[in-house]
Design an enzyme around this catalytic site. Structure first.
Site, PDB file in Angstrom:
ATOM      1  N   ASP A 263       0.874  -1.220  -0.196  1.00 56.59           N
ATOM      2  CA  ASP A 263       0.001  -0.139  -0.010  1.00 56.59           C
ATOM      3  C   ASP A 263       0.723   1.274  -0.034  1.00 56.59           C
ATOM      4  OD1 ASP A 263      -2.383  -1.564   0.167  1.00 56.59           O
ATOM      5  OD2 ASP A 263      -2.664  -1.165   2.226  1.00 56.59           O
ATOM      6  N   MET A 264       0.117   2.346  -0.364  1.00 54.79           N
ATOM      7  CA  MET A 264       1.002   3.546  -0.331  1.00 54.79           C
ATOM      8  C   MET A 264       0.484   4.432   0.898  1.00 54.79           C
ATOM      9  SD  MET A 264       3.855   4.861  -1.719  1.00 54.79           S
ATOM     10  CE  MET A 264       4.008   4.219  -3.218  1.00 54.79           C
TER      11      MET A 264
ATOM     12  N   ARG B  95      -1.995  -0.573  -8.347  1.00 57.08           N
ATOM     13  CA  ARG B  95      -3.355  -0.028  -7.870  1.00 57.08           C
ATOM     14  C   ARG B  95      -3.262   1.420  -7.908  1.00 57.08           C
ATOM     15  NH1 ARG B  95      -4.296  -0.766  -1.891  1.00 57.08           N
ATOM     16  NH2 ARG B  95      -4.575  -2.941  -2.329  1.00 57.08           N
TER      17      ARG B  95
ATOM     18  N   LYS C 285      -7.210   7.538  -5.412  1.00 55.68           N
ATOM     19  CA  LYS C 285      -7.500   9.027  -5.207  1.00 55.68           C
ATOM     20  C   LYS C 285      -6.126   9.369  -4.383  1.00 55.68           C
ATOM     21  CE  LYS C 285     -12.089   9.594  -7.104  1.00 55.68           C
ATOM     22  NZ  LYS C 285     -13.386  10.346  -6.710  1.00 55.68           N
ATOM     23  N   GLY C 286      -6.251   8.748  -2.981  1.00 54.16           N
ATOM     24  CA  GLY C 286      -5.299   8.966  -2.192  1.00 54.16           C
ATOM     25  C   GLY C 286      -5.871   9.458  -0.968  1.00 54.16           C
TER      26      GLY C 286
ATOM     27  N   ARG D 165      -9.918   7.384   8.463  1.00 58.85           N
ATOM     28  CA  ARG D 165      -9.801   7.702   7.358  1.00 58.85           C
ATOM     29  C   ARG D 165     -11.145   7.751   6.526  1.00 58.85           C
ATOM     30  NH1 ARG D 165      -4.469   5.809   7.722  1.00 58.85           N
ATOM     31  NH2 ARG D 165      -5.078   3.779   6.648  1.00 58.85           N
ATOM     32  N   ARG D 166     -11.868   6.347   6.700  1.00 61.34           N
ATOM     33  CA  ARG D 166     -12.907   6.240   6.168  1.00 61.34           C
ATOM     34  C   ARG D 166     -14.053   7.238   6.580  1.00 61.34           C
ATOM     35  NH1 ARG D 166      -9.474   3.283   4.245  1.00 61.34           N
ATOM     36  NH2 ARG D 166      -9.334   5.170   3.131  1.00 61.34           N
TER      37      ARG D 166
ATOM     38  N   THR E  56     -11.704   2.175  -6.434  1.00 63.66           N
ATOM     39  CA  THR E  56     -12.304   3.401  -6.061  1.00 63.66           C
ATOM     40  C   THR E  56     -14.029   3.182  -6.088  1.00 63.66           C
ATOM     41  OG1 THR E  56     -13.165   5.685  -7.392  1.00 63.66           O
ATOM     42  CG2 THR E  56     -12.991   3.665  -8.636  1.00 63.66           C
ATOM     43  N   HIS E  57     -14.755   3.968  -5.595  1.00 65.09           N
ATOM     44  CA  HIS E  57     -16.125   3.718  -5.161  1.00 65.09           C
ATOM     45  C   HIS E  57     -16.813   4.879  -6.109  1.00 65.09           C
ATOM     46  CE1 HIS E  57     -14.015   2.860  -1.492  1.00 65.09           C
ATOM     47  NE2 HIS E  57     -14.528   1.651  -1.688  1.00 65.09           N
TER      48      HIS E  57
ATOM     49  N   GLN F  25      -1.026   7.171  -5.943  1.00 60.65           N
ATOM     50  CA  GLN F  25      -1.986   8.193  -5.577  1.00 60.65           C
ATOM     51  C   GLN F  25      -2.120   9.110  -6.509  1.00 60.65           C
ATOM     52  OE1 GLN F  25       0.474   8.562  -2.204  1.00 60.65           O
ATOM     53  NE2 GLN F  25      -0.997   7.489  -1.016  1.00 60.65           N
TER      54      GLN F  25
HETATM   55  C1  LIG Z   1      -9.192  -1.180  -2.524  1.00 60.65           C
HETATM   56  C2  LIG Z   1      -8.713   0.125  -2.209  1.00 60.65           C
HETATM   57  C3  LIG Z   1      -7.384   0.188  -1.657  1.00 60.65           C
HETATM   58  C4  LIG Z   1      -6.825   1.425  -1.238  1.00 60.65           C
HETATM   59  N1  LIG Z   1      -5.476   1.702  -1.011  1.00 60.65           N
HETATM   60  C5  LIG Z   1      -5.019   2.943  -0.850  1.00 60.65           C
HETATM   61  C6  LIG Z   1      -3.584   3.268  -0.323  1.00 60.65           C
HETATM   62  O1  LIG Z   1      -2.845   2.327  -0.709  1.00 60.65           O
HETATM   63  N2  LIG Z   1      -3.454   4.351  -0.246  1.00 60.65           N
HETATM   64  C7  LIG Z   1      -4.012   5.507  -0.203  1.00 60.65           C
HETATM   65  O2  LIG Z   1      -3.518   6.734   0.137  1.00 60.65           O
HETATM   66  N3  LIG Z   1      -5.450   5.479  -0.338  1.00 60.65           N
HETATM   67  C8  LIG Z   1      -6.070   4.026  -0.607  1.00 60.65           C
HETATM   68  N4  LIG Z   1      -7.106   3.905  -0.970  1.00 60.65           N
HETATM   69  C9  LIG Z   1      -8.411   5.143  -0.607  1.00 60.65           C
HETATM   70  C10 LIG Z   1      -8.454   6.022  -1.697  1.00 60.65           C
HETATM   71  O3  LIG Z   1      -7.147   6.802  -1.779  1.00 60.65           O
HETATM   72  C11 LIG Z   1      -9.562   6.698  -1.485  1.00 60.65           C
HETATM   73  O4  LIG Z   1      -9.220   7.671  -0.443  1.00 60.65           O
HETATM   74  C12 LIG Z   1     -10.843   5.925  -1.257  1.00 60.65           C
HETATM   75  O5  LIG Z   1     -10.976   5.007  -1.956  1.00 60.65           O
HETATM   76  C13 LIG Z   1     -11.912   7.144  -1.654  1.00 60.65           C
HETATM   77  O6  LIG Z   1     -12.085   7.773  -2.808  1.00 60.65           O
HETATM   78  P1  LIG Z   1     -12.844   7.232  -4.200  1.00 60.65           P
HETATM   79  O7  LIG Z   1     -12.114   6.970  -5.201  1.00 60.65           O
HETATM   80  O8  LIG Z   1     -13.759   6.096  -3.812  1.00 60.65           O
HETATM   81  O9  LIG Z   1     -13.839   8.463  -4.588  1.00 60.65           O
HETATM   82  P2  LIG Z   1     -14.978   9.478  -3.644  1.00 60.65           P
HETATM   83  O10 LIG Z   1     -14.714  10.788  -4.665  1.00 60.65           O
HETATM   84  O11 LIG Z   1     -14.031   9.802  -2.418  1.00 60.65           O
HETATM   85  O12 LIG Z   1     -16.135   8.842  -3.553  1.00 60.65           O
HETATM   86  C14 LIG Z   1     -16.764   8.536  -4.531  1.00 60.65           C
HETATM   87  C15 LIG Z   1     -18.228   8.005  -4.099  1.00 60.65           C
HETATM   88  O13 LIG Z   1     -17.857   6.579  -3.324  1.00 60.65           O
HETATM   89  C16 LIG Z   1     -18.538   6.601  -2.113  1.00 60.65           C
HETATM   90  N5  LIG Z   1     -17.805   6.427  -0.848  1.00 60.65           N
HETATM   91  C17 LIG Z   1     -16.489   6.879  -0.923  1.00 60.65           C
HETATM   92  N6  LIG Z   1     -15.641   6.683   0.134  1.00 60.65           N
HETATM   93  C18 LIG Z   1     -16.752   6.268   1.121  1.00 60.65           C
HETATM   94  C19 LIG Z   1     -16.720   6.100   2.277  1.00 60.65           C
HETATM   95  N7  LIG Z   1     -15.647   6.136   3.124  1.00 60.65           N
HETATM   96  N8  LIG Z   1     -18.004   5.601   3.010  1.00 60.65           N
HETATM   97  C20 LIG Z   1     -19.290   5.766   2.056  1.00 60.65           C
HETATM   98  N9  LIG Z   1     -18.985   5.715   0.821  1.00 60.65           N
HETATM   99  C21 LIG Z   1     -17.947   6.236   0.284  1.00 60.65           C
HETATM  100  C22 LIG Z   1     -19.451   7.702  -1.925  1.00 60.65           C
HETATM  101  O14 LIG Z   1     -20.756   7.534  -2.671  1.00 60.65           O
HETATM  102  C23 LIG Z   1     -18.736   8.820  -3.182  1.00 60.65           C
HETATM  103  O15 LIG Z   1     -19.690   9.806  -3.624  1.00 60.65           O
HETATM  104  C24 LIG Z   1      -7.615   2.983  -1.305  1.00 60.65           C
HETATM  105  C25 LIG Z   1      -9.187   2.352  -1.814  1.00 60.65           C
HETATM  106  C26 LIG Z   1      -9.537   1.215  -2.333  1.00 60.65           C
HETATM  107  C27 LIG Z   1     -10.815   1.156  -2.706  1.00 60.65           C
END
Ligand SMILES: Cc1cc2nc3c(=O)[nH]c(=O)nc-3n(C[C@H](O)[C@H](O)[C@H](O)COP(=O)(O)OP(=O)(O)OC[C@H]3O[C@@H](n4cnc5c(N)ncnc54)[C@H](O)[C@@H]3O)c2cc1C
Length: 303
Positions: free
Chosen positions: A130-131, A180, A183-184, A284-285, A222-223, A159
């Protein structure tokens, strides 16, 4: 952004940390964390595998400050590899470099990671490093490149919010590395990362196009439906096979969408975190989506 900062600072408070660590899994954190034991995580993995979802398992714990703790974390990760093999799980392992000792000494992290890599190689399991925060990126990339030179069963994370990422990704593509893209998740200053979400989204799409076009395996984590839709249309347009990419989402976040992607025939992987040190991950979540704070508060009000 303000809400995110406020959550991160209140959550860092010592009283909050103690209270949440004691009661948090009951009052909402259980939605995002599979449990405290490896057995909890194995059961969650089996349930997800039964739904056609692959998994990456993550033993929570980061920022480890002693060599003994880093070694203990590595042993915990080795037990995960053993469970994946024994239980024939459709799963791989995610590790945080600071969990393996990166901030003590990058060589400590390297030795622990190499130990895990050897176990994983024999079992045919992939490891994702992971980063974490931007001050760890150089050391992490260095460790990952050295591991990859030993055996290509290792990949990392790039990221989109960091300005440096296109160049880092290009270097990893030259090695043919499985990356992977995310966004970060950390709070970074505007000197190193895009402060505006719109800019991060543009950068994310560019990185996806860059790594897929280089012919490398890409995990789009991403979500965000807009990013997923971009990936779907990019691969369709360029004729990129489904075997060259996967979608990834976090445990407990948009589970219905995870199943929908799997049903649509996309390889889809869920990041399943577990362990006693779940609090920083949980924070963070919450900070990503302040609406989740209401979910936790609502649980607190329940009799
Ligand atoms: C499998 C995986 C591994 C990851 N590994 C790393 C890593 O190694 N280093 C790192 O810096 N980051 C990591 N992340 C986190 C990532 O950087 C983002 O902070 C996180 O995924 C939220 O961004 P998003 O792309 O989902 O978009 P966003 O724009 O944040 O969200 C898009 C939509 O997704 C839904 N959503 C997003 N977050 C949540 C939440 N917490 N609860 C409920 N709904 C939500 C909402 O509907 C939102 O409108 C990882 C994420 C995933 C999915």
């Amino acid at each position: 952004m303000l809400a995110r900062k406020a959550i991160l600072s209140v959550a860092g408070n010592r009283f909050m940390t103690r209270a949440m660590t004691r009661h948090g899994l009951k009052i909402g954190a259980g939605r995002f964390v599979a449990g405290v034991s490896l057995q909890d995580a194995v059961e969650a993995t089996k349930r997800l595998n039964d739904q056609g979802l692959a998994v990456t398992l993550d033993l929570l714990g980061e920022g480890v400050t002693s060599r003994d703790d880093a070694r203990a974390m590595a042993e915990g990760c080795a037990e995960i590899l053993g469970a994946i093999e024994r239980e024939r799980l459709d799963a791989n392992l995610s590790v945080k470099p600071t969990q393996l000792g990166l901030t003590i000494d990058p060589e400590v992290a390297m030795a622990n990671a190499a130990h895990l890599q050897d176990i994983a190689r024999q079992a045919g399991i992939f490891i994702r490093v992971d980063m974490e925060s931007s001050d760890t990126v150089d050391a992490t990339l260095d460790v990952v490149k050295r591991l990859h030179a030993r055996e290509p069963n290792v990949g990392t994370v790039i990221q989109a919010y960091l300005y440096r990422s296109p160049k880092d990704l290009q270097e990893l593509a030259e090695l043919g590395m499985n990356v992977r893209l995310v966004k970060g998740a950390y709070l970074e200053p505007p000197s190193v990362a895009y402060p505006a979400k719109a800019d991060v989204d543009v950068a994310f799409k560019q990185l996806i196009a860059q790594h897929l076009s280089a012919g490398c395996y890409t995990a789009v984590a991403t979500h965000d439906d807009a990013i997923i839709a971009f990936t779907e249309s990019f691969v369709r347009e360029k004729g990129i096979p489904r075997s060259q990419f996967e979608f990834q989402m976090l445990y407990g976040i948009r589970p219905e969408r995870q199943r929908e992607l799997a049903r649509a025939g996309y390889r889809t992987r869920v990041y399943v975190p577990f362990g006693v040190h779940w609090y920083p991950y949980f924070v963070r979540r919450l900070a990503e989506r302040p609406a989740n704070v209401w979910f936790v508060l609502a649980n607190l009000m329940k009799p």
